[in-house]
Structures are given as structure tokens and as C-alpha cells.
Scaffold this motif. Structure first.
Motif, PDB file in Angstrom:
ATOM      1  N   SER A  94      14.612  25.696 -13.913  1.00 41.68           N
ATOM      2  CA  SER A  94      15.673  25.397 -14.876  1.00 41.68           C
ATOM      3  C   SER A  94      16.318  26.696 -15.348  1.00 41.68           C
ATOM      4  CB  SER A  94      15.096  24.646 -16.069  1.00 41.68           C
ATOM      5  OG  SER A  94      16.105  24.373 -17.026  1.00 41.68           O
TER       6      SER A  94
ATOM      7  N   SER B  57      17.404  21.914  -4.407  1.00 42.45           N
ATOM      8  CA  SER B  57      17.545  21.850  -5.862  1.00 42.45           C
ATOM      9  C   SER B  57      16.191  21.898  -6.548  1.00 42.45           C
ATOM     10  CB  SER B  57      18.299  20.578  -6.258  1.00 42.45           C
ATOM     11  OG  SER B  57      19.586  20.546  -5.677  1.00 42.45           O
ATOM     12  N   ASN B  58      15.199  21.288  -5.923  1.00 48.36           N
ATOM     13  CA  ASN B  58      13.855  21.244  -6.501  1.00 48.36           C
ATOM     14  C   ASN B  58      13.152  22.589  -6.465  1.00 48.36           C
ATOM     15  OD1 ASN B  58      11.769  19.694  -7.727  1.00 48.36           O
ATOM     16  ND2 ASN B  58      10.693  19.578  -5.769  1.00 48.36           N
TER      17      ASN B  58
ATOM     18  N   LYS C 246      21.276  25.835 -12.609  1.00 51.67           N
ATOM     19  CA  LYS C 246      20.553  24.575 -12.782  1.00 51.67           C
ATOM     20  C   LYS C 246      20.451  24.191 -14.247  1.00 51.67           C
ATOM     21  CE  LYS C 246      16.551  22.043 -11.027  1.00 51.67           C
ATOM     22  NZ  LYS C 246      15.295  22.127 -10.251  1.00 51.67           N
ATOM     23  N   ARG C 247      20.754  22.944 -14.501  1.00 52.21           N
ATOM     24  CA  ARG C 247      20.694  22.472 -15.882  1.00 52.21           C
ATOM     25  C   ARG C 247      19.248  22.175 -16.297  1.00 52.21           C
ATOM     26  NH1 ARG C 247      25.378  19.940 -13.894  1.00 52.21           N
ATOM     27  NH2 ARG C 247      24.192  18.121 -13.221  1.00 52.21           N
TER      28      ARG C 247
ATOM     29  N   TYR D 266      25.389  18.551  -4.923  1.00 53.35           N
ATOM     30  CA  TYR D 266      24.534  19.359  -5.819  1.00 53.35           C
ATOM     31  C   TYR D 266      24.865  19.187  -7.296  1.00 53.35           C
ATOM     32  CZ  TYR D 266      22.574  21.698  -1.760  1.00 53.35           C
ATOM     33  OH  TYR D 266      21.901  21.959  -0.596  1.00 53.35           O
TER      34      TYR D 266
ATOM     35  N   TRP E 264      22.329  18.303 -10.227  1.00 55.62           N
ATOM     36  CA  TRP E 264      21.358  19.285 -10.727  1.00 55.62           C
ATOM     37  C   TRP E 264      22.012  20.560 -11.273  1.00 55.62           C
ATOM     38  CZ3 TRP E 264      20.987  17.009  -5.809  1.00 55.62           C
ATOM     39  CH2 TRP E 264      19.964  16.063  -5.660  1.00 55.62           C
ATOM     40  N   PHE E 265      23.189  20.906 -10.753  1.00 57.23           N
ATOM     41  CA  PHE E 265      23.786  22.206 -11.054  1.00 57.23           C
ATOM     42  C   PHE E 265      25.213  22.072 -11.580  1.00 57.23           C
ATOM     43  CE2 PHE E 265      20.682  22.891  -7.707  1.00 57.23           C
ATOM     44  CZ  PHE E 265      20.050  24.071  -8.062  1.00 57.23           C
TER      45      PHE E 265
END
Length: 303
Positions: free
Chosen positions: A259, A254-255, A302-303, A280, A283-284
Motif C-alpha cells: 500500500s 497489483s498484489n 497503490k491505494r 489496474y 488498485w492504483f
């Protein structure tokens, strides 16, 4: 010249023992398989990396390959004694003729059409559509020939979502097939990451075979300093691994995504989708993008 294969019917409790005894008796190779393979009674076994599955098919067969001059009856007598059986096991013998094994292996891999414009073509075949985007890829030591549903799911998704100029990270790159496809579909730069140095070598060779510009790709092992410099750099991260590793890697993967970027996760059985999805969701915005033969592709923005 020919060989003979001794095939013994057994059960889960004795399969490994018989395999070891046959090797000690001079078998060139031995394998254990489901006696009901390719029937309605076939028993499917699944496991994740790092797990001890501990399962062998309840109705198993042990196949051992021997030179043509062996005395099969003597081998069975010695095996019965070594295994401490009261009577000889049920068995059959098959003859294996000498063949051109390279040609036989190659005949099992034909070009694979992924979409109307994307094909995977082994080096020994002509492309069925020279005007298409052709990925030249041979079966090798690293996972990813395009024949498995999980790889097809990823390739189809990339075909629909790659945009010119995208930066992509392929985590668990295997043969490099997804990263190479992304470049040919318009990505500006791809980074493939794997824990296996052989996969890195295979990916680099495949990229060069597909005439990818060396400045547009890099393949690195997960423990390198370069891997630590990637967070937040990718428009797209794709990972075709398995459910448990995907769950464990959720914070790391995720990192890597910027964005507004996308993630695509494969190697997930349908019944595992909810667990991976939950890992997940922090983050998503996640959803099931596609499914094939009991496998699903999860994607998110991704938000």
C-alpha cells in the motif's frame, strides 16, 4: 571467400513457400522481410505473445544466402518448377564479402546515455563518463539492451523515482537491466522474475558483471515457491512486457505492491494505454508518465 544472396520479390501468399524451397535447395539461411523497409510504404506488423498474427508483408522479399560456387540461374529454374510458377520470379543477386562478423556486430552497439548520470555500456567499449552510473551490458539471448524505447522509458523513470532502501520487483526481467539499474540507483534489494530460465541465467550473470552484491538480488522463475512469498513486499514493481500480458497479470502484479507503493508498466503502444490503464485502476491511481516513439509508460500509486 565470399557468399551470394539471392533476393526474390514475392507476395504474402508465396513468401513462406519460397523460403522453404530455398532451404531445401541448400541455402545456408533464408529470411522474409518487407520489400518496402525503410521507406514511407513500410508495413508495420505487431503481435502479442500467444497470438497467431498470420500476417506477412504484402510486398515481401525472400533473401537466401548461398556459397559462392552455386549456380543461381539453376536454383531459380528449380525454384520456379517447385513452386509451380508459370515464369521465373523477379530476383537480384548481391555479393556478401567475408568480414569479421564479431567486430561488425559489436560496431552496431555503442554506449547509450539514458540520463545525465546513467549510461549503458557494452563490455567492448570504454565508458564515455566514468563518473556516471554505468550499466555494463552486452546484447544477448534475453530482451533488454537499453536500446528499445520501452526500456529507456523504464530506466528514465527509475532514475527519477528510486529511493535509497527501496525494495523492487522486476516482472519479466529479461536481461536484468531494470533490476540492476535499480540497485545501482540506490535500491536495497531487487527480485527479478521471468518465465524463461535463460533470462534468469542472463540476469544473474549481468548482475555479477556489474559488481552487484549477491545478497542484494535474486532472479527466479515465475513458477517457483519463492515467487509465491512475494505479495505485498515491493515498494516498486516494474514490468516491461506487452499490453496483453500486462492486462492478464493485473491482479498478480497489483498484489505484489505494498500500500502506497508504485507500479510502472511498459511495452504498451499508445493506442493500448486505455485498456491497460483500466485493468489496474481498481488498485492504483494510474497515469501516463511518459511516451517515446509511439510507446507509453503507465505508472500508478497503490491505494
Amino acid at each position: 571467400m565470399f557468399w551470394v544472396t539471392l533476393i526474390i520479390k514475392t507476395d504474402a501468399a508465396h513468401a513462406e513457400l519460397l523460403s522453404d524451397i530455398l532451404i531445401e535447395q541448400g541455402a545456408l539461411s533464408a529470411d522474409i522481410h518487407d520489400a518496402a523497409a525503410d521507406t514511407d510504404d513500410e508495413q508495420m506488423l505487431f503481435g502479442e505473445p500467444g497470438e497467431i498474427c498470420g500476417e506477412i508483408w504484402q510486398n515481401a522479399e525472400v533473401s537466401a544466402l548461398f556459397d559462392q560456387n552455386v549456380d543461381i540461374e539453376e536454383i531459380v529454374r528449380d525454384l520456379t518448377k517447385a513452386a509451380q510458377f508459370d515464369r521465373p520470379p523477379s530476383y537480384r543477386v548481391e555479393r556478401v564479402e567475408e568480414q569479421d562478423w564479431v567486430q561488425l556486430t559489436q560496431s552496431q552497439f555503442d554506449p547509450i546515455q539514458i540520463s545525465s548520470r546513467l549510461w549503458i555500456v557494452p563490455t567492448w567499449h570504454q565508458s564515455p563518463d566514468p563518473a556516471a552510473i554505468n550499466l555494463i551490458l552486452d546484447p544477448g539471448m534475453a530482451f533488454g539492451t537499453g536500446s528499445h524505447p520501452t526500456t529507456k522509458l523504464c530506466l528514465n523513470w527509475l532514475d527519477q523515482h528510486i529511493r535509497n532502501g527501496d525494495v523492487l520487483i522486476d516482472y519479466g526481467c529479461g536481461s536484468g537491466i531494470l533490476a540492476i539499474a535499480a540497485l545501482k540507483l540506490g535500491a536495497q534489494h531487487v527480485t527479478g522474475i521471468d518465465i524463461d530460465p535463460q533470462a534468469i541465467n542472463a540476469s544473474e550473470e549481468n548482475a555479477l558483471r556489474n559488481h552487484c552484491n549477491s545478497s542484494d538480488f535474486e532472479f527466479i522463475t515465475a513458477d517457483t515457491e519463492r515467487a509465491l512469498q512475494l505479495p505485498g513486499s515491493a515498494d516498486i514493481v516494474v514490468a516491461n512486457i506487452l499490453a496483453n500480458p500486462l492486462i492478464l497479470l493485473a491482479p498478480l502484479l497489483s498484489n505484489l505492491v505494498r500500500s502506497g507503493g508504485r507500479i510502472a508498466l511498459s511495452g504498451i503502444l499508445s493506442e493500448q494505454a486505455d485498456d491497460v490503464n483500466s485493468a489496474y485502476q481498481s488498485w492504483f491511481d494510474m497515469s501516463i508518465a511518459a511516451d517515446m516513439e509511439g510507446w507509453v509508460l503507465l505508472t500508478g500509486i497503490k491505494r
